[in-house]
Write an enzyme that holds these catalytic residues in place. Sequence first.
Site, PDB file in Angstrom:
ATOM      1  CD  GLN A 168      35.668  49.477  43.371  1.00 35.33           C
ATOM      2  OE1 GLN A 168      35.887  48.425  42.764  1.00 35.33           O
ATOM      3  NE2 GLN A 168      36.484  49.914  44.323  1.00 35.33           N
ATOM      4  CD  GLN A 170      40.486  50.421  47.770  1.00 38.37           C
ATOM      5  OE1 GLN A 170      40.574  49.701  46.785  1.00 38.37           O
ATOM      6  NE2 GLN A 170      41.543  50.773  48.463  1.00 38.37           N
ATOM      7  N   GLY A 297      40.872  49.707  36.792  1.00 36.37           N
ATOM      8  CA  GLY A 297      41.538  48.639  36.062  1.00 36.37           C
ATOM      9  C   GLY A 297      41.214  47.319  36.734  1.00 36.37           C
ATOM     10  N   GLY A 298      41.404  47.319  38.033  1.00 32.77           N
ATOM     11  CA  GLY A 298      41.118  46.104  38.787  1.00 32.77           C
ATOM     12  C   GLY A 298      40.818  46.432  40.226  1.00 32.77           C
ATOM     13  CG  MET A 299      38.010  46.274  43.941  1.00 25.21           C
ATOM     14  SD  MET A 299      38.964  47.561  44.803  1.00 25.21           S
ATOM     15  CE  MET A 299      39.021  46.866  46.461  1.00 25.21           C
ATOM     16  CD  GLU A 300      42.577  45.921  46.388  1.00 22.54           C
ATOM     17  OE1 GLU A 300      42.294  46.331  45.252  1.00 22.54           O
ATOM     18  OE2 GLU A 300      42.914  46.673  47.315  1.00 22.54           O
ATOM     19  CG  ASN A 301      36.376  43.089  45.241  1.00 21.65           C
ATOM     20  OD1 ASN A 301      36.492  43.916  46.145  1.00 21.65           O
ATOM     21  ND2 ASN A 301      35.884  43.400  44.056  1.00 21.65           N
ATOM     22  CG  HIS A 324      48.183  46.274  41.170  1.00 19.66           C
ATOM     23  ND1 HIS A 324      49.061  47.281  41.518  1.00 19.66           N
ATOM     24  CD2 HIS A 324      47.043  46.535  41.863  1.00 19.66           C
ATOM     25  CE1 HIS A 324      48.473  48.105  42.369  1.00 19.66           C
ATOM     26  NE2 HIS A 324      47.246  47.674  42.597  1.00 19.66           N
ATOM     27  CD  GLU A 325      43.826  44.950  41.136  1.00 19.12           C
ATOM     28  OE1 GLU A 325      43.676  44.961  42.369  1.00 19.12           O
ATOM     29  OE2 GLU A 325      44.005  45.997  40.470  1.00 19.12           O
ATOM     30  CG  HIS A 328      45.972  44.801  46.247  1.00 16.69           C
ATOM     31  ND1 HIS A 328      46.471  45.690  47.160  1.00 16.69           N
ATOM     32  CD2 HIS A 328      45.677  45.533  45.141  1.00 16.69           C
ATOM     33  CE1 HIS A 328      46.466  46.920  46.635  1.00 16.69           C
ATOM     34  NE2 HIS A 328      46.000  46.847  45.401  1.00 16.69           N
ATOM     35  CD  GLU A 347      46.264  50.316  45.810  1.00 18.26           C
ATOM     36  OE1 GLU A 347      46.940  49.677  44.989  1.00 18.26           O
ATOM     37  OE2 GLU A 347      45.085  50.011  46.102  1.00 18.26           O
ATOM     38  CG  ASP A 402      35.894  57.820  45.542  1.00 19.62           C
ATOM     39  OD1 ASP A 402      36.633  56.897  45.927  1.00 19.62           O
ATOM     40  OD2 ASP A 402      34.653  57.736  45.483  1.00 19.62           O
ATOM     41  CE1 TYR A 410      47.448  51.702  42.654  1.00 20.23           C
ATOM     42  CE2 TYR A 410      46.950  53.889  43.461  1.00 20.23           C
ATOM     43  CZ  TYR A 410      46.530  52.629  43.103  1.00 20.23           C
ATOM     44  OH  TYR A 410      45.210  52.294  43.194  1.00 20.23           O
ATOM     45  NE  ARG A 584      42.138  50.982  33.873  1.00 17.24           N
ATOM     46  CZ  ARG A 584      43.267  50.395  33.544  1.00 17.24           C
ATOM     47  NH1 ARG A 584      43.352  49.733  32.397  1.00 17.24           N
ATOM     48  NH2 ARG A 584      44.315  50.441  34.339  1.00 17.24           N
ATOM     49  CE  LYS A 586      46.571  54.048  34.404  1.00 13.84           C
ATOM     50  NZ  LYS A 586      47.189  52.742  34.352  1.00 13.84           N
TER      51      LYS A 586
HETATM   52  N1  BES Z   1      42.489  48.874  45.078  1.00 17.45           N
HETATM   53  C1  BES Z   1      42.786  49.528  43.859  1.00 17.45           C
HETATM   54  C2  BES Z   1      41.641  50.336  43.318  1.00 17.45           C
HETATM   55  C3  BES Z   1      41.179  51.440  44.240  1.00 17.45           C
HETATM   56  C4  BES Z   1      42.082  52.203  44.967  1.00 17.45           C
HETATM   57  C5  BES Z   1      39.833  51.699  44.342  1.00 17.45           C
HETATM   58  C6  BES Z   1      41.616  53.209  45.819  1.00 17.45           C
HETATM   59  C7  BES Z   1      39.368  52.712  45.176  1.00 17.45           C
HETATM   60  C8  BES Z   1      40.261  53.467  45.921  1.00 17.45           C
HETATM   61  C9  BES Z   1      43.262  48.547  42.796  1.00 17.45           C
HETATM   62  O1  BES Z   1      44.062  47.528  43.302  1.00 17.45           O
HETATM   63  C10 BES Z   1      44.140  49.305  41.869  1.00 17.45           C
HETATM   64  O2  BES Z   1      45.136  49.801  42.319  1.00 17.45           O
HETATM   65  N2  BES Z   1      43.780  49.375  40.605  1.00 17.45           N
HETATM   66  C11 BES Z   1      44.597  50.019  39.612  1.00 17.45           C
HETATM   67  C12 BES Z   1      45.503  48.972  39.034  1.00 17.45           C
HETATM   68  C13 BES Z   1      46.751  49.450  38.412  1.00 17.45           C
HETATM   69  C14 BES Z   1      47.607  50.298  39.290  1.00 17.45           C
HETATM   70  C15 BES Z   1      47.568  48.251  37.932  1.00 17.45           C
HETATM   71  C16 BES Z   1      43.666  50.586  38.566  1.00 17.45           C
HETATM   72  O3  BES Z   1      42.469  50.326  38.643  1.00 17.45           O
HETATM   73  O4  BES Z   1      44.111  51.300  37.695  1.00 17.45           O
HETATM   74 ZN    ZN Z   2      45.927  48.365  43.960  1.00 18.73          ZN
END
Ligand code: BES
Ligand code: ZN
Length: 632
Positions: A168, A170, A297-301, A324-325, A328, A347, A402, A410, A584, A586
């Site tokens: 990971q 980012q 939740g997700g990462m837009e690789n 969302h991903e 991106h 975001e 972080d 967002y 996770r 969040k």
């Molecule tokens: N790119 C982000 C995750 C991220 C942001 C990692 C900043 C490190 C630093 C990813 O697209 C994201 O926003 N994930 C959210 C999704 C949600 C808003 C639908 C998540 O993981 O909760």
């Molecule tokens: Zn995002």
Amino acid sequence: MRFSFYSLFAAVLILAGCSDAPHRDKTNQNAQTSTQKSELKVGQDYHSFANADEVLVRHITLDLRADFAAKQLIGTAILDIERISPNASKLVLDTRDLTIENVSSNEQALDFTLGLADAELGAPLTISLLEGVSQVKIEYATSPEASGVQWLTPLQTAGKRHPFLFTQAQAVHARSFIPLQDSPQVRVTYDATIRTPKQLLAVMSAANDPNTKRDGIYEFSMPQAIPSYLIALAIGDLEFKAMGERTGVYAEAELLDAAAKEFEDTESMLIATEQKYGPYGWDRYDLLILPPSFPFGGMENPRLSFITPTVIAGDKSLVSLIAHELAHSWSGNTVSNATWRDLWLNEGFTTYLTYRIMEMIYGTDRYNMEAVLGYQDLQADIASLPANDQIMAIDLRGRNPDDVFSNIPYEKGALFLRELEQKVGRDNFDAFLLDYFQAFSFKSITTDEFIAYLDKTLLQDYANKLSKTRIEQWIFEPGIPEGAPVPESNAFLQIDQARAGFLSAQIPAASIQTADWTVHEWLYFLNNLPEKLSEEQLQQLDSAFKLTESPNNEIAHSWLMIAVANEYKPAYDRLYEYLVSIGRNKLVKPLYKALSQTSEGKAFAKRAFEQAKPGYHPLTIRANEGFVEGLE
Ligand code: BES
Ligand code: ZN
């Protein structure tokens, strides 16, 4: 503040004579970086040591072996470089906890020094460049504690038979597994050879061949230039299932069918987004389902979004994460933020697009409900964050990105775009977005470049409807500007009535008509209960709706937050299980934070945390360890 890298950072920059980003103004840079109070230099990446204004890395060739016993990636990175300043005599790269064995160019050794390590940013690797050198080969190994890599034991996977690895990157963690210019304004193409135990499959944010032979040697190529934070690798006992022509899912066999079913609308989302915002530019779009310790939740690789398994709810209720991903791919991967101050460009645009995609696929009711829930998350942050952290273009100097994660980039970003949409009209705004993605395609841009673009587009075309002052208020000031749009949902009106009836003891929980409620309605019902409820009310809710046993991780989260606020003990076994089985951040961080408010709660949190810790990702550990500190 948890650390102070500032003076060290400035010193290193002065010594190395570097600091600026490509094509940015260099005026008075050292004076400006030497004090926190000085004016922020727009476009400067304060989170990278790289001298990208002098030398640019254009392509990376990786050859890495994954040693699961040692928890190390070991091998070489070959960097193709281009001199921006013809006399550049050194290349400064970002590293974090890397062991550098050797640096050479065409078999000829190059001098290098690894600077002092900053706790957050790692250490600059300075390589002397002989004249004419255009390629640098670095032999290195990662640390078992690399901040951007998680090594999982077989027991932490669904199959329990094989280990797993995922990265990971980012925001600033690519440097913990590749020595590179770890700044989002440097874009590279890459090739990779990844060597794994024979039974395992490697996948990357690159072209993946679903039918590749499983022989422990995997080749990848990413022909499009991407920022370092989008370089990603995962290795595990993975299988592939197609969902559509261009979409599919990688997961452990145990989850594969459920995931493919849950996310079967991905192809329609892709097509709908293309129709509005221009062709999908990345060839395939696949999903990788990770073990539950994935901290996001997700990462837009690119080409392969990394997804938490906690959204496989069985009813597609949490698939906005996929929208969302996917979004991106336009906002973030095609047009990227130039520095972490500009994260809202990634975001905020993506959150706006997510709502729009969800409306196209699932209709306006769902769009409205999700927008209200997002708006409420935003309001909660506005109520609790210090004013400076409510600013979209946030000053992150001296801070680790972080640590500043919130709904501001967002939901405030998305609300700002919603206001622009409302003022100029939806079709006009869509046309603007289409042009915007094209204008900055494969570029990394700053907030200020975006404003300059607005200046010559929307602000000119709709001079009577928009004002620059208002736009600057959104971007540079805390709070939500007065008169901003307020998302509303008719469906939620009934939920408000039901909740009011229950709270005034006119309707017992068991008599509320919940048969048709969707997950969003449940979340709205729960999230808007008063903070304190009576034991009797809690019991009624729980026995009528089996909330403690909810298999939906978002509903369970909301209910457990209520349980903690009210010390509702019948839910605590479930709470414990939740904390130790999900990584996770969040979902777990608000629970740890709430528990830490009382000493009994803190002791409980500490027990859960200690048990969960070996399985948590470094990022989740770091974000939560503070809440359980100070107890024996
Ligand atoms: N790119 C982000 C995750 C991220 C942001 C990692 C900043 C490190 C630093 C990813 O697209 C994201 O926003 N994930 C959210 C999704 C949600 C808003 C639908 C998540 O993981 O909760
Ligand atoms: Zn995002």
